[in-house]
Every structure is written in structure tokens, then in C-alpha cells.
Write a protein that holds these residues in place. Structure first.
Motif, mmCIF file in Angstrom:
data_model
loop_
_atom_site.group_PDB
_atom_site.id
_atom_site.type_symbol
_atom_site.label_atom_id
_atom_site.label_comp_id
_atom_site.label_asym_id
_atom_site.label_seq_id
_atom_site.Cartn_x
_atom_site.Cartn_y
_atom_site.Cartn_z
ATOM 1 N N ASP A 116 5.021 1.567 -0.044
ATOM 2 C CA ASP A 116 5.980 1.321 -1.118
ATOM 3 C C ASP A 116 5.613 0.065 -1.901
ATOM 4 N N SER A 117 5.105 -0.945 -1.186
ATOM 5 C CA SER A 117 4.679 -2.169 -1.859
ATOM 6 C C SER A 117 3.477 -1.910 -2.754
ATOM 7 N N LEU A 118 2.547 -1.085 -2.292
ATOM 8 C CA LEU A 118 1.370 -0.757 -3.093
ATOM 9 C C LEU A 118 1.746 0.037 -4.339
ATOM 10 N N ALA A 119 2.808 0.813 -4.217
ATOM 11 C CA ALA A 119 3.239 1.616 -5.368
ATOM 12 C C ALA A 119 3.686 0.749 -6.533
ATOM 13 N N GLN A 120 3.997 -0.529 -6.252
ATOM 14 C CA GLN A 120 4.429 -1.435 -7.308
ATOM 15 C C GLN A 120 3.253 -1.982 -8.117
ATOM 16 N N VAL A 121 2.022 -1.780 -7.613
ATOM 17 C CA VAL A 121 0.836 -2.247 -8.339
ATOM 18 C C VAL A 121 0.611 -1.341 -9.546
ATOM 19 N N GLU A 122 0.561 -1.921 -10.702
ATOM 20 C CA GLU A 122 0.488 -1.133 -11.928
ATOM 21 C C GLU A 122 -0.926 -0.637 -12.227
ATOM 22 N N ALA A 123 -1.927 -1.420 -11.902
ATOM 23 C CA ALA A 123 -3.309 -1.030 -12.201
ATOM 24 C C ALA A 123 -3.739 0.084 -11.253
ATOM 25 N N SER A 129 -8.274 1.149 -4.969
ATOM 26 C CA SER A 129 -9.146 0.324 -4.137
ATOM 27 C C SER A 129 -8.413 -0.187 -2.903
ATOM 28 N N LEU A 130 -7.161 -0.595 -3.087
ATOM 29 C CA LEU A 130 -6.368 -1.082 -1.962
ATOM 30 C C LEU A 130 -6.119 0.033 -0.948
ATOM 31 N N HIS A 131 -5.799 1.213 -1.443
ATOM 32 C CA HIS A 131 -5.584 2.351 -0.547
ATOM 33 C C HIS A 131 -6.858 2.659 0.243
ATOM 34 N N TYR A 132 -7.991 2.625 -0.427
ATOM 35 C CA TYR A 132 -9.272 2.926 0.246
ATOM 36 C C TYR A 132 -9.533 1.943 1.381
ATOM 37 N N HIS A 133 -9.382 0.654 1.099
ATOM 38 C CA HIS A 133 -9.685 -0.352 2.113
ATOM 39 C C HIS A 133 -8.645 -0.370 3.234
ATOM 40 N N ALA A 144 -0.528 -3.455 8.118
ATOM 41 C CA ALA A 144 0.722 -4.210 8.068
ATOM 42 C C ALA A 144 0.890 -5.055 9.326
ATOM 43 N N GLY A 145 0.590 -4.463 10.471
ATOM 44 C CA GLY A 145 0.679 -5.213 11.721
ATOM 45 C C GLY A 145 -0.294 -6.371 11.762
ATOM 46 N N ALA A 146 -1.520 -6.152 11.266
ATOM 47 C CA ALA A 146 -2.526 -7.219 11.257
ATOM 48 C C ALA A 146 -2.075 -8.380 10.380
ATOM 49 N N PHE A 147 -1.513 -8.081 9.212
ATOM 50 C CA PHE A 147 -1.046 -9.136 8.320
ATOM 51 C C PHE A 147 0.099 -9.918 8.948
ATOM 52 N N VAL A 148 1.015 -9.220 9.605
ATOM 53 C CA VAL A 148 2.122 -9.902 10.272
ATOM 54 C C VAL A 148 1.587 -10.808 11.375
ATOM 55 N N GLY A 149 0.596 -10.304 12.120
ATOM 56 C CA GLY A 149 -0.003 -11.116 13.176
ATOM 57 C C GLY A 149 -0.680 -12.363 12.640
#
Length: 221
Positions: A116-123, A129-133, A144-149
Motif C-alpha cells: 500500500d505504501s508503494l502504491a503511493q509512489v507516483e513514478a 523498480s522497487l517492486h522488482y528489488h 518490511a520485517g528487515a526494515f523494522v529490524g
């Protein structure tokens, strides 16, 4: 630029260590499941290596600057110790967070939140690219878990010091079997995978306990 270059160097180290951990864990899991172990090892090395690189890179960027002192040698030693503890905290934090995301992340809605957060990216190109990575690293729940950690253990390292972050890592590592059992009970992973995670807890605990002696577990000579 020196800080970015140093962070990239730590990121490469984190990628190597993460890839080794991921390959070994996937290899053991492949043996347990009767799968093609080499293919499983290669499949595990990639995502875990990338997560390890992200954690180590973040650790260098989150490193606390050494306190001012007239003793140049003392400053250098303090800076080196900060490097080591910050790297270790965020590296392990990323791996433990990714583990939590892989096991109970979907049940907690981590994947939905990130998508849902990625859906806010307009470009559109940036979003693609974000979805791919993200899927390259194991999926939105894992990322998401890695970022929280990284944020959790990095914040402890920066604001409370290495002792707090290392104690938190120890507690988190010891909770891995509990998380694995919960994930198996709610059907997020199978019981074989849960057993592997319990074994991995022992490995991480040994890594943390044998990483050094004295007052600072991560003091590298």
C-alpha cells in the motif's frame, strides 16, 4: 563521500556473510525436505545476502560519531568499536527482522502495509523498480520485517549504546523458536521449517557469544 564509501565496504561484507548464512540455511532445509540442495542453497544465498548487505550498509550510516578527544589513537579505537557494534546490530537486526517477516509477516499484514505504501509512489518506473528489488529480497513481508529490524536495533545502538543493542539481539535470537512455532501453528510455515529455525537459533546464539570476549563482544582486533 568517505562515509558512503565505508558504508559500501561494510555492505559488501554484510552481503558475503548474509549469502553464506542464507546458503547454509537453505542447504540444510533442502536436505531436510529432500530437495535439490545446491539449487536451494543458491536460492537462499541471494535474498539473505541482499538483506545482510542492507543491514550492514545501514549500520555504517547509523554509526555514532566518536566523542571529541585530544588522543587521536583513542578516537580511532572508539570509532572502530562503533563501526563494529553498529554493523553487527543492524546486520543481525535485518536478518532477525526478515526472519520474523518470513514467518508471521503476512499474518500481521506487513506485506499489505508495504505494498500500500508503494502504491503511493507516483513514478511508474520507480514503483516497478522497487517492486522488482523487494521480490528479489524475498517479498514485501520479508523486506518490511528487515526494515523494522534495522530501525529497531539501529536505534538502540545509536541512542542507548552497544550493550543495549547486543542484549536486545540476544533476546530476539532466543525468541526465534517461539516465533517459528507460532508461525507453524497458524499455518504460515510447515513444522519442518520451524525445526530448522530452531536449529538456526543455536547457530546465531553461538555466533553472538563467540564473536569476542571481554566487555565488548564485537571488538575486532
Amino acid at each position: 563521500m568517505n562515509r558512503i564509501g565505508s558504508a559500501l565496504g561494510w555492505g559488501v561484507m554484510g552481503w558475503i556473510f548474509g549469502a553464506i548464512i542464507g546458503a547454509v540455511a537453505a542447504f540444510v532445509l533442502g536436505v531436510f525436505r529432500g530437495e535439490a540442495v545446491l539449487q536451494a542453497a543458491l536460492g537462499g544465498a541471494g535474498p539473505v545476502g541482499l538483506i545482510g548487505a542492507l543491514g550492514a550498509f545501514s549500520g555504517r550510516l547509523l554509526e555514532r560519531p566518536s566523542q571529541g578527544s585530544d588522543d587521536k589513537e583513542t578516537n580511532e579505537e572508539t570509532s572502530q568499536e562503533n563501526d563494529n557494534t553498529a554493523w553487527f546490530a543492524t546486520f543481525c537486526g535485518a536478518l532477525l527482522g526478515a526472519f520474523a517477516g518470513a514467518t508471521i509477516g503476512k499474518a500481521l499484514g506487513a506485506d499489505v502495509w508495504l505494498l500500500d505504501s508503494l502504491a503511493q509512489v507516483e513514478a511508474a518506473s520507480l514503483q516497478a523498480s522497487l517492486h522488482y528489488h523487494i521480490y528479489l529480497c524475498g517479498g514485501p513481508h520479508v523486506v518490511a520485517g528487515a526494515f523494522v529490524g534495522i530501525l529497531a536495533f539501529g536505534s538502540l545502538e545509536v541512542f542507548l549504546g552497544s550493550e543495549s543493542s547486543l542484549n536486545a539481539l540476544l533476546i530476539a535470537a532466543l525468541l526465534m523458536p517461539v516465533v517459528a512455532v507460532i508461525a507453524a501453528l497458524i499455518g504460515q510455515i510447515d513444522w519442518g521449517t520451524a525445526i530448522i529455525f530452531v536449529v538456526a537459533t543455536v547457530a546465531i546464539f553461538l555466533l553472538m557469544s563467540n564473536s569476542g570476549g571481554g566487555g565488548s563482544p564485537m571488538k575486532m582486533k
